[in-house]
Scaffold this active site. Structure first.
Site, PDB file in Angstrom:
ATOM      1  N   GLU A  33      -6.923  24.533  42.386  1.00 39.84           N
ATOM      2  CA  GLU A  33      -6.261  25.671  41.742  1.00 39.84           C
ATOM      3  C   GLU A  33      -4.970  26.052  42.473  1.00 39.84           C
ATOM      4  OE1 GLU A  33      -8.913  28.932  40.901  1.00 39.84           O
ATOM      5  OE2 GLU A  33     -10.159  27.718  39.579  1.00 39.84           O
ATOM      6  N   GLU A  63     -14.676  22.576  37.126  1.00 34.61           N
ATOM      7  CA  GLU A  63     -15.232  23.932  37.132  1.00 34.61           C
ATOM      8  C   GLU A  63     -15.347  24.392  35.684  1.00 34.61           C
ATOM      9  OE1 GLU A  63     -13.654  26.934  39.741  1.00 34.61           O
ATOM     10  OE2 GLU A  63     -13.135  25.462  41.309  1.00 34.61           O
TER      11      GLU A  63
END
Length: 504
Positions: A174, A296
């Site tokens: 991320e 995720e």
């Protein structure tokens, strides 16, 4: 009225990668500590410090890979803090998750040992946000180099003479957010630099995964594929399902009918997101060499009352079971591009298959869906189509109807002992209506010999398993009626997931 599913047994597609059924373990709440890891001196039954019951639960669903150490934690994790004697390891505050002490008693050796106990592939996520190229370079050497070198000697001094096999390595996490708030162009250049030092020592190739997009950020994917697509084996994508939004989370239970349909609509939306990322990737990689890695995914609700809000502990209900089935069916159907996925997270965090409390363990509704879908791992995807009434609910707040598909389906085949078996997995996202579903196997030419099924559902749309009542939602036998040599019929209750195995 019957709903109809057609499985085209002649439309054989790609193999469904087992790694689609992967899991994620972060230094977050009680996922590692109190989840997988209880310590070697714990009174909780353990194998070398790993909770024996938790390990067995994941072995029972055939866990193919495990991602670690994060998540946001990965981009502030310095691996040398977690090696060597326990009393010499650095104690620190976990500033990402809950502000609690991180004593680093679970590090590289413990993670690789856990993967050995589970019989799964390790997927390590490296630190780009706050770590150096040298740090990443030395970590790869420490794990995988089997020769004379400073890191190989250090590994041996810490009790592991031989190198490990490292299957997957993520270069950052991320990085558009908690991993550094980078722009796509800046991360692309960083990826090119850092991945250079994810070296291949010996014959075992490390599958390199670039830190990809947040949901529908297709520009991020485009920039990375154009700038560094030839230097990666996979690119990640994260997508969480909310009833409303990340900024306005709702409880995991107690939602109404409208809440259910908002959740389901957002779950089905991942199909469009995957399709559009695939379209972008196809511009640069029409051969689909680079995998889309959904490392995720899952439901994200507000944490349970009375728990540390930084631990992200939430309940797991029938709703989670249906959402899991919808995602796994979609991943199967996109398995030409989606070849790795990781549910967030494995134990005690977000949409967990397993919850623990001391020496107690609960297998959640999500666990039972993974168990029911296990037969898709490594099987051949088949083409499917269906005719079913859409599920509809009026959203009073939005002033319009929420419309979602009436079914979610995928199918696969495998050869076993001279016989061909077909696995058809079906979710009914309608919160009210049960459905009579006819499944036809086109091209089979009257060769069905037997059929059996299982069902995962509960009395209510938010029924949960608890430590006092752990069997409210389990995988139960489902009656399957053979209509003729090419079709079977099932009764699919509202808010349920079915797995039908047909042998020919």
């Amino acid at each position: 009225m019957k709903e109809k599913i057609v499985v085209d047994t002649l439309d054989k597609k790609q193999t469904i990668s087992p790694d689609i059924y992967g899991h994620f373990s972060e230094h977050l709440g009680r996922c590692i500590y109190g989840g997988f890891w209880v310590g070697k001196d714990s009174k909780i039954p353990n194998v070398n410090g790993y909770n024996k019951a938790v390990v067995q639960a994941f072995k029972d669903i055939g866990i193919p890979n495990l991602r670690w150490p994060g998540g946001c934690f990965a981009d502030e994790y310095h691996w040398k803090d977690g090696i060597g004697p326990y009393d010499k390891r650095k104690r620190m505050i976990n500033t990402n998750w809950g502000g609690v002490i991180e004593d680093n008693s679970f590090g590289t050796h413990e993670f690789m040992g856990l993967c050995e106990e589970l019989g799964c592939k390790p997927y390590i996520c490296g630190n780009v946000g706050s770590g150096s190229v040298q740090e990443m370079d030395e970590w790869i050497e420490y794990i995988t180099f089997d020769g004379e070198s400073p890191m190989a000697r250090l590994r041996a001094e810490n009790g592991h003479k031989n190198a490990w096999k490292l299957d997957y390595f993520g270069v950052g996490n991320e990085n558009w957010g908690c991993g550094g708030n980078m722009r796509a162009e800046f991360y692309a250049d960083n990826y090119r630099r850092y991945q250079t030092f994810v070296r291949q020592y010996g014959k075992d190739k490390i599958f390199k995964i670039a830190g990809g997009a947040n949901g529908d950020d297709y520009n991020w994917t485009d920039v990375l594929m154009q700038s560094a697509g030839n230097m990666m084996d996979g690119i990640s994508m994260h997508y969480y399902t909310f009833e409303d939004s990340w900024a306005n989370k709702h409880p995991a239970t107690g939602f109404g009918k409208q809440g259910w349909y908002r959740i389901m609509k957002n779950a089905f939306h991942i199909d469009e997101i995957i399709r559009r990322h695939d379209e972008v990737m196809n511009k640069h990689d029409p051969q689909k060499r680079v995998a889309l890695v959904v490392d995720e995914w899952g439901n994200w609700f507000s944490c349970e009352p009375g728990t540390n809000p930084g631990f992200l502990y939430q309940q797991n209900s029938v709703c989670d079971a249906v959402v899991a089935a919808v995602h796994l069916n979609i991943f199967n159907n996109h398995s030409d591009r989606v070849r790795i996925a990781n549910l967030a997270q494995a134990v005690n965090v977000l949409q967990s298959p397993v919850l623990t409390e001391g020496d107690k363990i609960v297998l959640t509704p999500t666990w039972h869906v993974f168990h029911a879908f296990k037969g898709h791992q490594g099987a051949t995807l088949l083409g499917t189509s269906f005719a079913a009434q859409s599920a509809i609910s009026h959203d009073d707040e939005a002033g319009k109807d929420i419309v979602i598909p009436g079914l979610s389906v995928s199918a696969s085949e495998r050869e076993e002992g001279g016989k061909t078996s077909y696995l058809v997995t079906v979710a009914n996202p309608d919160v009210d209506k049960s459905k009579t579903v006819e499944i036809s196997l086109a091209g089979l030419k009257g060769r069905i010999e037997k059929a059996a099924g299982t069902i995962v559902n509960g009395d209510k749309m938010d029924t949960i398993n608890t430590f006092d009542k752990s069997d409210a939602v389990t995988e139960k036998t489902l009656a399957v009626k053979v209509l003729d040599g090419e079709s079977v019929e099932i009764e699919l209750p509202a808010h349920s997931v079915a797995a039908v195995t047909i042998t020919a």
